[in-house]
Design a protein around this motif. Structure first.
Motif, PDB file in Angstrom:
ATOM      1  N   ALA A   1     -71.255 -21.561 -35.220  1.00  0.00           N
ATOM      2  CA  ALA A   1     -72.613 -21.223 -34.894  1.00  0.00           C
ATOM      3  C   ALA A   1     -72.763 -19.797 -34.330  1.00  0.00           C
ATOM      4  O   ALA A   1     -73.835 -19.068 -34.750  1.00  0.00           O
ATOM      5  N   LEU A   2     -71.701 -19.001 -33.463  1.00  0.00           N
ATOM      6  CA  LEU A   2     -72.017 -17.817 -33.148  1.00  0.00           C
ATOM      7  C   LEU A   2     -72.181 -16.661 -34.219  1.00  0.00           C
ATOM      8  O   LEU A   2     -72.666 -15.835 -34.121  1.00  0.00           O
ATOM      9  N   SER A   3     -71.624 -17.153 -35.382  1.00  0.00           N
ATOM     10  CA  SER A   3     -71.692 -16.319 -36.436  1.00  0.00           C
ATOM     11  C   SER A   3     -73.148 -15.924 -37.015  1.00  0.00           C
ATOM     12  O   SER A   3     -73.412 -15.097 -37.977  1.00  0.00           O
ATOM     13  N   TYR A   4     -74.082 -16.874 -36.734  1.00  0.00           N
ATOM     14  CA  TYR A   4     -75.404 -16.649 -37.182  1.00  0.00           C
ATOM     15  C   TYR A   4     -76.211 -16.012 -36.037  1.00  0.00           C
ATOM     16  O   TYR A   4     -77.321 -15.791 -36.065  1.00  0.00           O
ATOM     17  N   VAL A   5     -75.653 -15.425 -35.045  1.00  0.00           N
ATOM     18  CA  VAL A   5     -76.367 -14.802 -34.020  1.00  0.00           C
ATOM     19  C   VAL A   5     -76.575 -13.161 -34.372  1.00  0.00           C
ATOM     20  O   VAL A   5     -75.426 -12.380 -34.615  1.00  0.00           O
ATOM     21  N   ALA A   6     -77.592 -12.552 -34.392  1.00  0.00           N
ATOM     22  CA  ALA A   6     -77.598 -11.284 -34.312  1.00  0.00           C
ATOM     23  C   ALA A   6     -77.498 -10.429 -33.038  1.00  0.00           C
ATOM     24  O   ALA A   6     -76.694  -9.355 -33.147  1.00  0.00           O
ATOM     25  N   GLY A   7     -77.726 -10.954 -32.124  1.00  0.00           N
ATOM     26  CA  GLY A   7     -77.381 -10.431 -30.794  1.00  0.00           C
ATOM     27  C   GLY A   7     -78.240 -11.021 -29.648  1.00  0.00           C
ATOM     28  O   GLY A   7     -78.729 -12.014 -29.657  1.00  0.00           O
ATOM     29  N   TYR A   8     -78.001 -10.580 -28.325  1.00  0.00           N
ATOM     30  CA  TYR A   8     -78.517 -11.007 -27.407  1.00  0.00           C
ATOM     31  C   TYR A   8     -79.155  -9.892 -26.504  1.00  0.00           C
ATOM     32  O   TYR A   8     -78.883  -8.892 -26.419  1.00  0.00           O
TER      33      TYR A   8
ATOM     34  N   GLY B   1     -75.087 -15.832 -10.888  1.00  0.00           N
ATOM     35  CA  GLY B   1     -74.453 -16.841 -11.663  1.00  0.00           C
ATOM     36  C   GLY B   1     -73.637 -16.426 -12.846  1.00  0.00           C
ATOM     37  O   GLY B   1     -73.494 -15.222 -12.886  1.00  0.00           O
ATOM     38  N   THR B   2     -73.198 -17.513 -13.494  1.00  0.00           N
ATOM     39  CA  THR B   2     -72.349 -17.154 -14.845  1.00  0.00           C
ATOM     40  C   THR B   2     -72.699 -17.985 -15.937  1.00  0.00           C
ATOM     41  O   THR B   2     -72.725 -19.276 -15.808  1.00  0.00           O
ATOM     42  N   THR B   3     -72.712 -17.516 -17.064  1.00  0.00           N
ATOM     43  CA  THR B   3     -73.085 -18.151 -18.255  1.00  0.00           C
ATOM     44  C   THR B   3     -72.127 -19.333 -18.485  1.00  0.00           C
ATOM     45  O   THR B   3     -72.364 -20.094 -19.408  1.00  0.00           O
ATOM     46  N   LYS B   4     -70.871 -19.169 -17.990  1.00  0.00           N
ATOM     47  CA  LYS B   4     -69.903 -20.211 -18.127  1.00  0.00           C
ATOM     48  C   LYS B   4     -70.321 -21.478 -17.618  1.00  0.00           C
ATOM     49  O   LYS B   4     -69.883 -22.480 -17.993  1.00  0.00           O
ATOM     50  N   ASP B   5     -71.274 -21.440 -16.717  1.00  0.00           N
ATOM     51  CA  ASP B   5     -71.707 -22.774 -16.000  1.00  0.00           C
ATOM     52  C   ASP B   5     -73.133 -23.525 -16.793  1.00  0.00           C
ATOM     53  O   ASP B   5     -73.539 -24.457 -16.279  1.00  0.00           O
ATOM     54  N   MET B   6     -73.056 -22.881 -18.054  1.00  0.00           N
ATOM     55  CA  MET B   6     -74.387 -23.738 -18.813  1.00  0.00           C
ATOM     56  C   MET B   6     -73.778 -25.091 -19.190  1.00  0.00           C
ATOM     57  O   MET B   6     -72.633 -25.321 -19.507  1.00  0.00           O
ATOM     58  N   ILE B   7     -74.696 -26.038 -19.098  1.00  0.00           N
ATOM     59  CA  ILE B   7     -74.242 -27.419 -19.579  1.00  0.00           C
ATOM     60  C   ILE B   7     -74.123 -27.545 -21.132  1.00  0.00           C
ATOM     61  O   ILE B   7     -73.159 -28.105 -21.552  1.00  0.00           O
ATOM     62  N   PHE B   8     -74.879 -26.689 -21.770  1.00  0.00           N
ATOM     63  CA  PHE B   8     -74.905 -26.822 -23.272  1.00  0.00           C
ATOM     64  C   PHE B   8     -74.861 -25.087 -23.666  1.00  0.00           C
ATOM     65  O   PHE B   8     -75.701 -24.376 -23.616  1.00  0.00           O
ATOM     66  N   PRO B   9     -73.613 -24.875 -24.032  1.00  0.00           N
ATOM     67  CA  PRO B   9     -73.262 -23.359 -24.280  1.00  0.00           C
ATOM     68  C   PRO B   9     -74.048 -22.734 -25.499  1.00  0.00           C
ATOM     69  O   PRO B   9     -74.757 -23.963 -26.365  1.00  0.00           O
ATOM     70  N   VAL B  10     -74.141 -21.733 -25.798  1.00  0.00           N
ATOM     71  CA  VAL B  10     -74.946 -21.206 -27.057  1.00  0.00           C
ATOM     72  C   VAL B  10     -74.617 -21.787 -28.268  1.00  0.00           C
ATOM     73  O   VAL B  10     -75.243 -21.994 -28.866  1.00  0.00           O
ATOM     74  N   ALA B  11     -73.229 -21.817 -28.517  1.00  0.00           N
ATOM     75  CA  ALA B  11     -72.781 -22.572 -29.990  1.00  0.00           C
ATOM     76  C   ALA B  11     -73.425 -23.827 -29.932  1.00  0.00           C
ATOM     77  O   ALA B  11     -73.612 -24.370 -31.234  1.00  0.00           O
ATOM     78  N   THR B  12     -73.454 -24.720 -28.832  1.00  0.00           N
ATOM     79  CA  THR B  12     -73.638 -25.933 -28.927  1.00  0.00           C
ATOM     80  C   THR B  12     -75.134 -26.153 -29.264  1.00  0.00           C
ATOM     81  O   THR B  12     -75.866 -26.888 -30.086  1.00  0.00           O
ATOM     82  N   LEU B  13     -76.062 -25.157 -28.507  1.00  0.00           N
ATOM     83  CA  LEU B  13     -77.477 -25.132 -28.653  1.00  0.00           C
ATOM     84  C   LEU B  13     -77.880 -24.747 -30.108  1.00  0.00           C
ATOM     85  O   LEU B  13     -78.565 -25.284 -30.722  1.00  0.00           O
ATOM     86  N   ILE B  14     -77.257 -23.662 -30.752  1.00  0.00           N
ATOM     87  CA  ILE B  14     -77.451 -23.393 -32.207  1.00  0.00           C
ATOM     88  C   ILE B  14     -77.317 -24.743 -33.047  1.00  0.00           C
ATOM     89  O   ILE B  14     -77.908 -24.866 -33.926  1.00  0.00           O
TER      90      ILE B  14
END
Length: 254
Positions: A116-123, A184-197
């Motif tokens: 999934a992360l390979s489909y990300v242009a940026g943040y 805070g920190t993004t490690k505490d996301m319940i659903f990480p970026v790759a999961t969301l994509i």
């Protein structure tokens, strides 16, 4: 690389960051506060996450969701770095939401989480303001809460995905009038970026320019007229915005 968009002398320019300054297409460097910013992308479809941090769910006394809680935002909701957002006269509690914003870079459909992360242009950084007293349902925020004009500053920079080693290892911080009020920190996301994509691309086709707002951690406080709010994400950028009253907002935007 950090990429942005500005308005200068009536023209929209694509710019980059160099040594803390804005580099124009002709190579000239100008100060960040000397230009008029635009969001780094023009959001196509925007997906926003509710209760995607466990500490924020606890802060609101909610059970962590078992699947992503997603709602949509219209393009009118977005504004830019160093712009203003309105606190309506009838609001009694308006708070910021510092969020990692994910910009899709290519057509994405039924993508496995591992790819999934390979489909990300940026943040980039988003501040998705909410007015608590307008809220009818925390699980599905209504239009009045999340689609008001200019309620979501975005930017100033879009950082290339290749320059972000791990989107789940970034610190977030919000300052109101210079005082740190949220960390805070993004490690505490319940659903990480790759999961969301993977989840969203299983529901519908994602296209370049689509934006995913990934939620906010705990530490929300009321903000009011005149407050300067700075949302910062490690390695991405700092997003500054000022809260104004109705009269000021309409005098600047109409």
């Amino acid at each position: 690389m950090k990429r942005g968009r500005i308005l200068l002398n009536g023209a929209i320019l694509a710019v980059t960051e160099k040594d803390g300054q804005v580099q124009l297409p002709d190579g000239r460097l100008v100060a960040e506060d000397a230009v008029t910013w635009l969001p780094p992308v023009t959001p196509r479809t925007c997906f926003a996450l509710g209760l995607n941090y466990a500490d924020h769910a606890r802060e609101l006394a909610f059970k962590a969701p078992e699947s992503p809680l997603v709602f949509l935002k219209g393009a009118n909701a977005f504004t830019a770095h160093r712009c203003v957002s309105r606190r309506p006269a009838d609001a009694t509690y308006m708070h910021y939401e510092c969020e990692l914003a994910v910009v899709i870079g290519q057509t994405t459909k039924d993508v496995p989480e591992a790819e999934a992360l390979s489909y990300v242009a940026g943040y980039t950084v988003a501040n998705d303001y909410a007015i608590r007293d307008y809220l009818e349902n925390y699980y599905r925020p209504n239009l009045r809460v999340k689609n008001r004009d200019g309620c979501t500053p975005l930017g100033p920079w879009l950082v290339d995905a290749a320059d972000v080693a791990d989107p789940q290892a970034l610190s977030l911080r919000t300052r109101v009038n210079g005082k740190v009020t949220q960390e805070g920190t993004t490690k505490d996301m319940i659903f990480p970026v790759a999961t969301l994509i993977a989840y969203l691309s299983g529901l519908m086709t994602l296209e370049p320019g689509d934006v995913i707002l990934t939620g906010t951690p705990e530490g929300l406080v009321d903000v009011t007229h005149g407050d300067e709010v700075v949302c910062e994400i490690e390695g991405i950028c700092s997003l500054t915005n000022t809260i104004v009253d109705d009269e000021t907002y309409f005098s600047l935007t109409r």
